[in-house]
Design a protein around this motif. Structure first.
Motif, PDB file in Angstrom:
ATOM      1  N   HIS A  82       4.295  -1.169   5.165  1.00 48.00           N
ATOM      2  CA  HIS A  82       3.469  -1.233   7.073  1.00 48.00           C
ATOM      3  C   HIS A  82       3.093  -2.555   7.170  1.00 48.00           C
ATOM      4  N   LEU A 142      -5.222   4.655  13.374  1.00 42.63           N
ATOM      5  CA  LEU A 142      -4.305   5.230  12.597  1.00 42.63           C
ATOM      6  C   LEU A 142      -4.244   3.201  12.002  1.00 42.63           C
ATOM      7  N   GLN A 180      -6.893   1.498   4.008  1.00 45.58           N
ATOM      8  CA  GLN A 180      -6.295   1.267   2.792  1.00 45.58           C
ATOM      9  C   GLN A 180      -6.704   0.714   1.818  1.00 45.58           C
ATOM     10  N   PRO A 185       0.681   6.724  -2.045  1.00 45.01           N
ATOM     11  CA  PRO A 185       0.112   5.680  -2.521  1.00 45.01           C
ATOM     12  C   PRO A 185       0.049   4.136  -3.317  1.00 45.01           C
ATOM     13  N   VAL A 202       0.343  11.542   8.446  1.00 50.46           N
ATOM     14  CA  VAL A 202       0.023  11.762  10.063  1.00 50.46           C
ATOM     15  C   VAL A 202       1.605  11.671  10.282  1.00 50.46           C
ATOM     16  N   THR A 228       3.543   9.515   7.602  1.00 56.28           N
ATOM     17  CA  THR A 228       2.638   8.442   7.674  1.00 56.28           C
ATOM     18  C   THR A 228       1.772   8.897   6.310  1.00 56.28           C
ATOM     19  N   ARG A 229       1.494   7.803   5.005  1.00 57.24           N
ATOM     20  CA  ARG A 229       0.965   8.669   4.275  1.00 57.24           C
ATOM     21  C   ARG A 229      -0.346   7.346   4.096  1.00 57.24           C
ATOM     22  N   VAL A 230      -1.656   7.631   4.349  1.00 57.49           N
ATOM     23  CA  VAL A 230      -2.422   6.908   4.469  1.00 57.49           C
ATOM     24  C   VAL A 230      -3.488   7.625   3.517  1.00 57.49           C
ATOM     25  N   ALA A 231      -3.920   6.007   2.404  1.00 56.95           N
ATOM     26  CA  ALA A 231      -4.961   6.727   1.201  1.00 56.95           C
ATOM     27  C   ALA A 231      -6.462   6.508   0.860  1.00 56.95           C
ATOM     28  N   ARG A 271       3.541  -2.449  -2.684  1.00 54.52           N
ATOM     29  CA  ARG A 271       4.851  -1.542  -1.803  1.00 54.52           C
ATOM     30  C   ARG A 271       4.153  -0.794  -0.742  1.00 54.52           C
ATOM     31  N   VAL A 272       2.676  -0.587  -0.741  1.00 48.64           N
ATOM     32  CA  VAL A 272       2.010  -0.304   0.062  1.00 48.64           C
ATOM     33  C   VAL A 272       2.128  -1.040   1.479  1.00 48.64           C
ATOM     34  N   LEU A 295      -4.825   2.303   8.514  1.00 49.44           N
ATOM     35  CA  LEU A 295      -3.686   1.568   7.423  1.00 49.44           C
ATOM     36  C   LEU A 295      -4.549   0.288   6.464  1.00 49.44           C
TER      37      LEU A 295
END
Lengths: 198, 198
Positions: free
Chosen positions: A138, A81, A88, B43, B52, B56-59, A133-134, A85
């Motif tokens: 994270h 995961l 992306q 994102p 997830v 958690t949004r993963v693009a 923003r992303v 991240l």
């Protein structure tokens, strides 16, 4: 051995990852003259490629970067995961880079100028704003994902360095400065002792 | 939860990887009407993205595919060199796919027709020939890399399926049949019980 042209584009993040990780490698730089003869011997007719153990040739900058990152402890292989991240951000910076690479070979001066203007005033500001923003979501502090440097930070460093260098006509060298987290990551990688030495 | 349009392009390999691996997921398909409202919440303003643990949004399709592959045991996370060999195939198939995606939005019929002709007669034959050669080097038998199915095989299956379906005017549906290893991989994924069911 990493084989690439003597420029700081697609192959540069992997060179930096190996350098920062202290992984010894032969830094082979190809000039325009020797490229045509080499082209047909590469996996997909492209640079960069990596030669592992003297025989296995691995192409595609994205795969090379992740492999270099794995060796250098800059890519979280064992945490899928977290890797997603990091991915992306790496892929989004690829999209940012590809947007300018597309304008490099435009031979019509007026079209090129218009494409650069759109990039500088609309497309890139949107892409850097979403990157900012992303990262905010994270980051665990000074890095893009979690609390240590990854290949995502190296990708950000390379694109911001290229923009700051004034390489591309029509793109302001200070375009990224107002994205504070992006800019802080650029500064943090730039001041890493191995990068200073490089 | 995987969110994507109801088409078999960028998000399809990850859907298949989760399906083949028997990983339960919600398959959310977005139509053109609901996309504008959703766009600003993603994102990077793009589909697909993966949600997830509900939050958690993963693009980025490439990162989602690797993550899905890791969960499904179809991506060799713990063997970075093998992962790089899988990656080079995945990225090369992305290049193949992008070459046709670029022609989809061409509104000038003559330009579109010429672009498709170049793709069908020159560009894609070269790209599939190099894919065939690279598979020959690293396959342990029926799969693209080593001796078990990976996300590289799924990528190959998706692009060959799209070509075979006749979706793209000017592209022969049998274009890939003469690349025997590529075609055998397509058939092998197609006949996987979970894919037959899907």
């Amino acid at each position: 051995k990493l084989t690439y042209f003597n420029v700081s584009m697609r192959g540069e993040p992997a060179r930096l990852a190996l350098t920062i990780g202290g992984i010894p490698f032969e830094d082979e730089r190809i000039n325009g003259e020797s490229w045509p003869a080499l082209k047909s011997t590469t996996p997909f007719g492209q640079l960069p490629f990596l030669t592992v153990n003297g025989t296995t040739r691995v192409a595609q900058s994205g795969g090379i970067l992740r492999y270099a990152g794995a060796l250098a402890n800059l890519y979280p292989c064992t945490d899928p995961l977290k890797a997603a991240l990091v991915d992306q951000v790496v892929f989004h910076v690829d999209d940012i880079s590809n947007a300018v690479y597309c304008t490099i070979h435009e031979s019509d001066a007026a079209k090129k100028s218009l494409a650069r203007k759109t990039l500088a005033e609309s497309k890139w500001p949107q892409m850097f704003a979403s990157l900012e923003r992303v990262i905010t979501q994270h980051s665990g502090g000074k890095w893009a994902v979690g609390d240590s440097m990854t290949v995502a930070d190296i990708q950000i460093y390379v694109i911001v360095s290229l923009i700051s260098s004034g390489l591309w006509d029509g793109i302001p060298t200070d375009l990224t400065e107002k994205y504070s987290k992006v800019h802080a990551i650029y500064k943090a990688v730039q001041s890493h002792p191995k990068v200073v030495e490089w």
